[in-house]
Design a protein around this motif. Sequence first.
Motif, PDB file in Angstrom:
ATOM      1  N   PRO A 138      62.294  63.954  76.311  1.00  0.00           N
ATOM      2  CA  PRO A 138      62.819  63.713  77.650  1.00  0.00           C
ATOM      3  C   PRO A 138      62.710  64.865  78.638  1.00  0.00           C
ATOM      4  O   PRO A 138      63.034  64.676  79.811  1.00  0.00           O
ATOM      5  CB  PRO A 138      64.296  63.388  77.373  1.00  0.00           C
ATOM      6  CG  PRO A 138      64.619  64.153  76.137  1.00  0.00           C
ATOM      7  CD  PRO A 138      63.358  64.155  75.317  1.00  0.00           C
ATOM      8  N   GLY A 161      66.009  65.159  83.460  1.00  0.00           N
ATOM      9  CA  GLY A 161      66.724  64.406  82.433  1.00  0.00           C
ATOM     10  C   GLY A 161      67.924  65.114  81.839  1.00  0.00           C
ATOM     11  O   GLY A 161      68.484  64.667  80.830  1.00  0.00           O
ATOM     12  N   ARG A 164      71.467  63.322  80.916  1.00  0.00           N
ATOM     13  CA  ARG A 164      71.643  62.581  79.667  1.00  0.00           C
ATOM     14  C   ARG A 164      71.251  63.386  78.431  1.00  0.00           C
ATOM     15  O   ARG A 164      71.918  63.328  77.403  1.00  0.00           O
ATOM     16  CB  ARG A 164      70.828  61.289  79.708  1.00  0.00           C
ATOM     17  CG  ARG A 164      70.914  60.494  78.399  1.00  0.00           C
ATOM     18  CD  ARG A 164      70.346  59.107  78.534  1.00  0.00           C
ATOM     19  NE  ARG A 164      70.410  58.364  77.284  1.00  0.00           N
ATOM     20  CZ  ARG A 164      70.010  57.104  77.140  1.00  0.00           C
ATOM     21  NH1 ARG A 164      69.517  56.454  78.184  1.00  0.00           N
ATOM     22  NH2 ARG A 164      70.099  56.489  75.982  1.00  0.00           N
ATOM     23  N   TYR A 165      70.144  64.143  78.529  1.00  0.00           N
ATOM     24  CA  TYR A 165      69.567  64.730  77.324  1.00  0.00           C
ATOM     25  C   TYR A 165      69.788  66.238  77.188  1.00  0.00           C
ATOM     26  O   TYR A 165      69.507  66.804  76.134  1.00  0.00           O
ATOM     27  CB  TYR A 165      68.060  64.446  77.288  1.00  0.00           C
ATOM     28  CG  TYR A 165      67.726  62.978  77.234  1.00  0.00           C
ATOM     29  CD1 TYR A 165      67.895  62.245  76.066  1.00  0.00           C
ATOM     30  CD2 TYR A 165      67.247  62.312  78.365  1.00  0.00           C
ATOM     31  CE1 TYR A 165      67.591  60.886  76.022  1.00  0.00           C
ATOM     32  CE2 TYR A 165      66.933  60.956  78.327  1.00  0.00           C
ATOM     33  CZ  TYR A 165      67.107  60.251  77.155  1.00  0.00           C
ATOM     34  OH  TYR A 165      66.800  58.917  77.105  1.00  0.00           O
ATOM     35  N   HIS A 222      63.746  61.297  70.907  1.00  0.00           N
ATOM     36  CA  HIS A 222      64.709  60.208  71.070  1.00  0.00           C
ATOM     37  C   HIS A 222      63.964  58.878  71.031  1.00  0.00           C
ATOM     38  O   HIS A 222      62.751  58.838  71.267  1.00  0.00           O
ATOM     39  CB  HIS A 222      65.452  60.351  72.399  1.00  0.00           C
ATOM     40  CG  HIS A 222      66.342  61.549  72.466  1.00  0.00           C
ATOM     41  ND1 HIS A 222      67.680  61.499  72.152  1.00  0.00           N
ATOM     42  CD2 HIS A 222      66.084  62.843  72.792  1.00  0.00           C
ATOM     43  CE1 HIS A 222      68.204  62.706  72.288  1.00  0.00           C
ATOM     44  NE2 HIS A 222      67.257  63.536  72.680  1.00  0.00           N
ATOM     45  N   PRO A 225      63.251  54.160  75.456  1.00  0.00           N
ATOM     46  CA  PRO A 225      64.095  53.106  76.024  1.00  0.00           C
ATOM     47  C   PRO A 225      63.306  51.812  76.180  1.00  0.00           C
ATOM     48  O   PRO A 225      62.096  51.823  76.435  1.00  0.00           O
ATOM     49  CB  PRO A 225      64.497  53.684  77.390  1.00  0.00           C
ATOM     50  CG  PRO A 225      63.471  54.714  77.703  1.00  0.00           C
ATOM     51  CD  PRO A 225      63.013  55.273  76.391  1.00  0.00           C
ATOM     52  N   ARG A 228      63.604  50.832  81.983  1.00  0.00           N
ATOM     53  CA  ARG A 228      64.108  51.787  82.967  1.00  0.00           C
ATOM     54  C   ARG A 228      64.260  51.063  84.291  1.00  0.00           C
ATOM     55  O   ARG A 228      63.394  50.301  84.689  1.00  0.00           O
ATOM     56  CB  ARG A 228      63.144  52.967  83.139  1.00  0.00           C
ATOM     57  CG  ARG A 228      63.124  53.959  81.997  1.00  0.00           C
ATOM     58  CD  ARG A 228      62.310  55.190  82.416  1.00  0.00           C
ATOM     59  NE  ARG A 228      62.321  56.229  81.412  1.00  0.00           N
ATOM     60  CZ  ARG A 228      61.385  56.395  80.492  1.00  0.00           C
ATOM     61  NH1 ARG A 228      60.362  55.541  80.443  1.00  0.00           N
ATOM     62  NH2 ARG A 228      61.444  57.374  79.623  1.00  0.00           N
ATOM     63  N   GLN A 249      78.722  56.945  86.298  1.00  0.00           N
ATOM     64  CA  GLN A 249      79.009  57.399  84.930  1.00  0.00           C
ATOM     65  C   GLN A 249      80.016  56.483  84.241  1.00  0.00           C
ATOM     66  O   GLN A 249      79.891  56.210  83.044  1.00  0.00           O
ATOM     67  CB  GLN A 249      79.508  58.845  84.965  1.00  0.00           C
ATOM     68  CG  GLN A 249      78.419  59.845  85.304  1.00  0.00           C
ATOM     69  CD  GLN A 249      78.932  61.257  85.467  1.00  0.00           C
ATOM     70  OE1 GLN A 249      79.992  61.488  86.046  1.00  0.00           O
ATOM     71  NE2 GLN A 249      78.190  62.221  84.966  1.00  0.00           N
ATOM     72  N   PRO A 254      76.161  56.647  79.006  1.00  0.00           N
ATOM     73  CA  PRO A 254      74.968  57.411  78.628  1.00  0.00           C
ATOM     74  C   PRO A 254      73.657  56.780  79.081  1.00  0.00           C
ATOM     75  O   PRO A 254      72.599  57.400  78.931  1.00  0.00           O
ATOM     76  CB  PRO A 254      75.046  57.448  77.098  1.00  0.00           C
ATOM     77  CG  PRO A 254      75.848  56.243  76.727  1.00  0.00           C
ATOM     78  CD  PRO A 254      76.847  56.080  77.831  1.00  0.00           C
ATOM     79  N   THR A 257      70.426  58.292  83.292  1.00  0.00           N
ATOM     80  CA  THR A 257      69.565  59.412  82.894  1.00  0.00           C
ATOM     81  C   THR A 257      69.126  60.288  84.053  1.00  0.00           C
ATOM     82  O   THR A 257      68.682  61.406  83.844  1.00  0.00           O
ATOM     83  CB  THR A 257      68.305  58.891  82.174  1.00  0.00           C
ATOM     84  OG1 THR A 257      67.669  57.921  82.998  1.00  0.00           O
ATOM     85  CG2 THR A 257      68.669  58.262  80.850  1.00  0.00           C
ATOM     86  N   GLY A 258      69.222  59.776  85.274  1.00  0.00           N
ATOM     87  CA  GLY A 258      68.828  60.585  86.420  1.00  0.00           C
ATOM     88  C   GLY A 258      69.729  60.325  87.601  1.00  0.00           C
ATOM     89  O   GLY A 258      70.115  59.183  87.867  1.00  0.00           O
ATOM     90  N   SER A 294      68.278  54.195  81.787  1.00  0.00           N
ATOM     91  CA  SER A 294      67.380  53.925  80.660  1.00  0.00           C
ATOM     92  C   SER A 294      68.170  53.130  79.629  1.00  0.00           C
ATOM     93  O   SER A 294      69.179  53.606  79.111  1.00  0.00           O
ATOM     94  CB  SER A 294      66.888  55.231  80.043  1.00  0.00           C
ATOM     95  OG  SER A 294      66.118  55.958  80.969  1.00  0.00           O
TER      96      SER A 294
END
Length: 478
Positions: A138, A161, A164-165, A222, A225, A228, A249, A254, A257-258, A294
């Motif tokens: 990611p 990212g 999330r990551y 990961h 997905p 998206r 959120q 989760p 992602t952006g 995602s």
Amino acid sequence: MTDAALATRSAFVAACREAIGDAHVLTDAHDTEPFLTDWRRRYQGAACAVLRPGTTEEVAALVRLANTHRVALVPQGGNTGLAGGATPDASGAQAVISLARLNRVRALDPHNNTITVEAGVVLAEVQRRARDAERLFPLSLAAEGSCTIGGNLATNAGGTGVLRYGNARELCLGLEVVTPQGEIWDGLRGLRKDNTGYDLRDLYIGAEGTLGIITAAVMKLHPQPAARVTALAALASPHAALDFLALAQRTAGPLLTGFELMSDFCLRLVGKHFPQLRYPFEQSHPQIVLLELSDSESEEHARTLFEQMMETALEQGLVDDAVVAENLSQSRAFWDLREHIPLAQAEEGLNIKHDIAVPISSIGAFIEETDAAIAQAVPGARMVTFGHLGDGNLHYNVQAPEGGDAKAFLAQHQTMLNRIVYDSVDRHHGSISAEHGLGQLKIDEAAHYKSSVEVRLMQTLKAALDPLSLMNPGKVLR
């Protein structure tokens, strides 16, 4: 340079040729030039040689030779850094050690969700290899077609990212490092849990090659997905963007992602210099958010969630307008708007860049207070504010007034405006470098804003691990 110093450099270069082969020791000016200037062309250095080892063992051999001849080494990946961290000084006494030939993918373990790569592997290639294995790597940033994993780790790269990551540090499980003494530490264990002492991995990540040279890494993968969904939302202020982030959120958890913030002026600048990238709304709006979900379930599930979230945001007055990408092509167009902001800035002329981070809750107040201070100090200065709102990282850049002399603007105002911005960052308990590193660009500023205790601890680490100060001297610390 004295005759004795010249003789030492010549002996070092000759020994390097013997160690890694004539073809991989560059000394001709035409060959070395691309390695001696940073990406922004802010720093121009000189070097006694550019060394291009092909294995970790060759890196170790070169470091041992550097110890013998007391030659400082400047590690370099894709040379895409923005703080001058991979550029040698002007003395001609240092050697650049390019990791570009360490470009092998050593292993991909789909069950462990890891990929083991050498430092010179380009980020886009890691992403591609992950996709081929139906996995996701990611880490994503504008320079991904030329930056390398070693450089990403050396600067603890962030990108789009992180929300999330996490950044490069969170994506790394293990390292292989050549120490300043030329020993090889093999920490390529790929473990999520390893509580057996000091975390050496985290020590080297973000150190910009000042404590050792990263030669390989185990990186997390990961699942890909299933879908998206990307959208642009128009808002009245950064404060509204923060409330919208909180809603996103709560709604998506989760899956979010952006979450990228862009001011109206950013997108107007993109449209001015790249007319094919048109403004996405019929009316102007002070702030635009680019957000992406995602989903591991399905596109239908992601779109339903997105529609619920947008409906709530519109009802609560957090968002004034929104457009959801209907296909991959439109999603790519949304991201192109975001990614062309730095390019549009470059087309507009020289500017003063700041890569800062503040607590997410402080972003609205930071922008308002700092914008006002800059407007008072330099009437007409244009603010190009964009970045990763979800993790508190803003690219808070200042463009010269319309029609002004950009070069004169920098010469006259850069020091003062840096102080205004960094003092404001400090008041909000932030960082003057979120994802670009310190390099040589911010070395004095960092010393000014860090506590004396913190600086002494860093100096103690540097002296203990690199007592001869041969690892990228003049970067991160004086």
